[in-house]
Structure formats: C-alpha cells, structure tokens
Design an enzyme around this catalytic site. Structure first.
Site, PDB file in Angstrom:
ATOM      1  N   GLU A  84      -5.363  30.251  91.801  1.00 56.60           N
ATOM      2  CA  GLU A  84      -6.595  29.899  91.089  1.00 56.60           C
ATOM      3  C   GLU A  84      -7.028  28.470  91.427  1.00 56.60           C
ATOM      4  O   GLU A  84      -6.252  27.541  91.344  1.00 56.60           O
ATOM      5  CB  GLU A  84      -6.412  30.055  89.580  1.00 56.60           C
ATOM      6  CG  GLU A  84      -6.087  31.475  89.138  1.00 56.60           C
ATOM      7  CD  GLU A  84      -7.199  32.474  89.433  1.00 56.60           C
ATOM      8  OE1 GLU A  84      -8.321  32.045  89.775  1.00 56.60           O
ATOM      9  OE2 GLU A  84      -6.930  33.692  89.320  1.00 56.60           O
ATOM     10  N   ARG A  94     -12.738  40.327  76.550  1.00 57.88           N
ATOM     11  CA  ARG A  94     -13.256  41.698  76.662  1.00 57.88           C
ATOM     12  C   ARG A  94     -12.472  42.640  75.748  1.00 57.88           C
ATOM     13  O   ARG A  94     -13.001  43.615  75.231  1.00 57.88           O
ATOM     14  CB  ARG A  94     -13.169  42.154  78.124  1.00 57.88           C
ATOM     15  CG  ARG A  94     -13.814  43.488  78.419  1.00 57.88           C
ATOM     16  CD  ARG A  94     -13.928  43.730  79.919  1.00 57.88           C
ATOM     17  NE  ARG A  94     -12.670  43.657  80.636  1.00 57.88           N
ATOM     18  CZ  ARG A  94     -11.714  44.592  80.602  1.00 57.88           C
ATOM     19  NH1 ARG A  94     -11.873  45.684  79.883  1.00 57.88           N
ATOM     20  NH2 ARG A  94     -10.596  44.437  81.291  1.00 57.88           N
ATOM     21  N   CYS A 147      -5.306  34.087  80.288  1.00 55.58           N
ATOM     22  CA  CYS A 147      -4.800  33.353  81.461  1.00 55.58           C
ATOM     23  C   CYS A 147      -5.673  32.146  81.781  1.00 55.58           C
ATOM     24  O   CYS A 147      -5.155  31.048  82.035  1.00 55.58           O
ATOM     25  CB  CYS A 147      -4.714  34.273  82.685  1.00 55.58           C
ATOM     26  SG  CYS A 147      -3.319  35.407  82.568  1.00 55.58           S
ATOM     27  N   HIS A 170      -2.458  34.210  89.619  1.00 55.26           N
ATOM     28  CA  HIS A 170      -2.543  35.582  89.132  1.00 55.26           C
ATOM     29  C   HIS A 170      -1.835  36.500  90.132  1.00 55.26           C
ATOM     30  O   HIS A 170      -1.912  36.282  91.336  1.00 55.26           O
ATOM     31  CB  HIS A 170      -4.013  36.022  89.013  1.00 55.26           C
ATOM     32  CG  HIS A 170      -4.563  35.884  87.626  1.00 55.26           C
ATOM     33  ND1 HIS A 170      -5.695  35.136  87.339  1.00 55.26           N
ATOM     34  CD2 HIS A 170      -4.156  36.421  86.438  1.00 55.26           C
ATOM     35  CE1 HIS A 170      -5.945  35.222  86.032  1.00 55.26           C
ATOM     36  NE2 HIS A 170      -5.027  35.984  85.470  1.00 55.26           N
TER      37      HIS A 170
HETATM   38  N1  PCA Z   1      -2.990  38.353  82.159  1.00 55.96           N
HETATM   39  C1  PCA Z   1      -4.089  38.153  81.246  1.00 55.96           C
HETATM   40  C2  PCA Z   1      -3.494  37.486  80.053  1.00 55.96           C
HETATM   41  C3  PCA Z   1      -2.010  37.672  80.170  1.00 55.96           C
HETATM   42  C4  PCA Z   1      -1.793  38.129  81.546  1.00 55.96           C
HETATM   43  O1  PCA Z   1      -0.697  38.287  82.090  1.00 55.96           O
HETATM   44  C5  PCA Z   1      -5.259  37.406  81.887  1.00 55.96           C
HETATM   45  O2  PCA Z   1      -5.450  37.502  83.115  1.00 55.96           O
HETATM   46  O3  PCA Z   1      -5.986  36.716  81.182  1.00 55.96           O
END
Ligand code: PCA
Length: 218
Positions: A84, A94, A147, A170
């Site tokens: 990111e 959402r 996240c 991510h």
């Molecule tokens: N993914 C979610 C929140 C927790 C996770 O592992 C997100 O992308 O916001």
C-alpha cells in the site's frame, strides 16, 4: 521483552466477513519472535473492529516501541502481495465490523491530515519480491475499511515519533478460502510468510526508496 534488539511490530487481523480464517494473522503469527537483520519481530493480532483495533494498536506501539510498524490484512479481491502506497483519514464501512459498527464517512483521527504516504520503501520491496519470484504490486488504495483505518493510524503514529517507519501490505486469500469462491486468486501461507520476510529485510536495508516506476493510468 528480554532483548535490546530494535523491534518490528507486525500485525494481522482476526477473521471477518463470515470467514473462519484470516491469512494475515496466520502468516504474521508464524513470524513472531524471529530475528531478521538485527531486528526482533513482535507479532500481534488486531480485531477487525474500527475502535478496538485502534486502541490496541496505540497500546502496542507504546509497549513495543518499534522502529518499523507493518500491518498486514486480507484483501480477497487482490491477486498479489499488495504494497500500500497511501492510507486516508476516512472510515466508510461496506459491512459492519466484528463489533457491529459501521462508520460512514467518519475520520480515523479527527483533525489529522487527509492522507499519509507509506514510509517504507515500497518500490524496493516490490523489486525484491519480484526477484524472489513472488507476485507483488504497488496499490494506490487500502480501501476504506479496518485495514485502511489501521494503515492510517500506523502512519499517523510514525509521523509523530522520530525513527519509526510504517506501512501496510494486503494479501490474497489462502487457497482453502479461494476454493469456495469462483475465480478468486490465492497465495499459499508459506509464500506470504516468505514475502513478508523479504519485505521486512528490504525495509531494514533500504532507508531511502528506489525511484522505480510502478504507477497506473486509469
Ligand atoms: N482485511 C480487512 C480488515 C481486516 C482484514 O484482514 C480490510 O481490508 O479492511
């Protein structure tokens, strides 16, 4: 914590959205206590809850005093390790979080800047991951859910203290999650773990990022 090595605080999340596993926590917990390039990894699980995750992150940051903060989260739609670039000061859920909260258009931290850029060397990390044969991309959005909330809070905390860098990655579903979702991409836990080690080692070794192209036109 029994050692004077500089620390890396590495966080993953608990399962959310009806899943029974969160690949971020599975990978992050496996790295707890590992030493890399003279640093000690301290892993912690954050709840997929806006309010509680922020409270726990602040407490962990005070207790662990890390020099690197790296958050990891599941992004089911992603096909690669997703480094990111930016986190925004916004919560727009959402689906409700694991505590039932569904904030809409609220700031993560009232009065704080609209966004922060990652202070980890994402271009160098991407190049190192590619060299190791792992698919990785630069992402221009961490979404608007928990996240992004934690990515923003990490960058906010890092901006307040000297000598801390922060970022967020991510990761795709695990194969056992993708098996039930038509067309979904996945990545094995061992590849994710290997990728996180490479990303962290590169972050430690690279105080200033490399000017490599990784933009998008769309
Ligand atoms: N993914 C979610 C929140 C927790 C996770 O592992 C997100 O992308 O916001």
């Amino acid at each position: 914590m029994g050692t004077s090595l500089p620390r890396i605080l590495l966080t993953g999340f608990d399962p959310f959205g009806g899943e029974i596993v969160n690949p971020s926590w599975e990978a992050v917990r496996a790295l707890h206590g590992k030493r890399m390039a003279g640093h000690l990894v301290v892993s912690a699980q954050l709840p997929t809850e806006f309010a509680a995750s922020l409270r726990l992150l602040k407490r962990l940051e005070r207790e662990v005093r890390p020099v690197i903060l790296l958050g990891v989260g599941q992004a089911g739609g992603r096909h690669q390790l997703s480094l990111e670039r930016v986190a925004i000061n916004l919560q727009d859920a959402r689906i409700p979080d694991n505590a039932g909260a569904q904030p809409i258009d609220e700031p993560v931290i009232a009065g704080a800047p609209a966004a922060y850029f990652s202070t980890l060397p994402i271009k160098a990390m991407q190049a190192a991951l590619h060299n190791a044969g792992l698919p990785a991309e630069i992402s221009q959005t961490a979404g608007t859910y928990v996240c992004n909330h934690i990515a923003y809070a990490m960058l906010y905390l890092a901006a307040k203290r000297r000598g801390i860098r922060a970022g967020f990655i991510h990761i795709p579903y695990l194969p056992q999650q993708a098996a039930h979702i038509r067309g979904a991409a996945s990545m094995s836990q061992s590849d994710v773990e290997r990728g996180l080690v490479i990303a962290l080692r590169t972050a430690i070794a690279t105080p200033v990022d490399r000017p490599l192209e990784a933009g998008t036109i769309d």
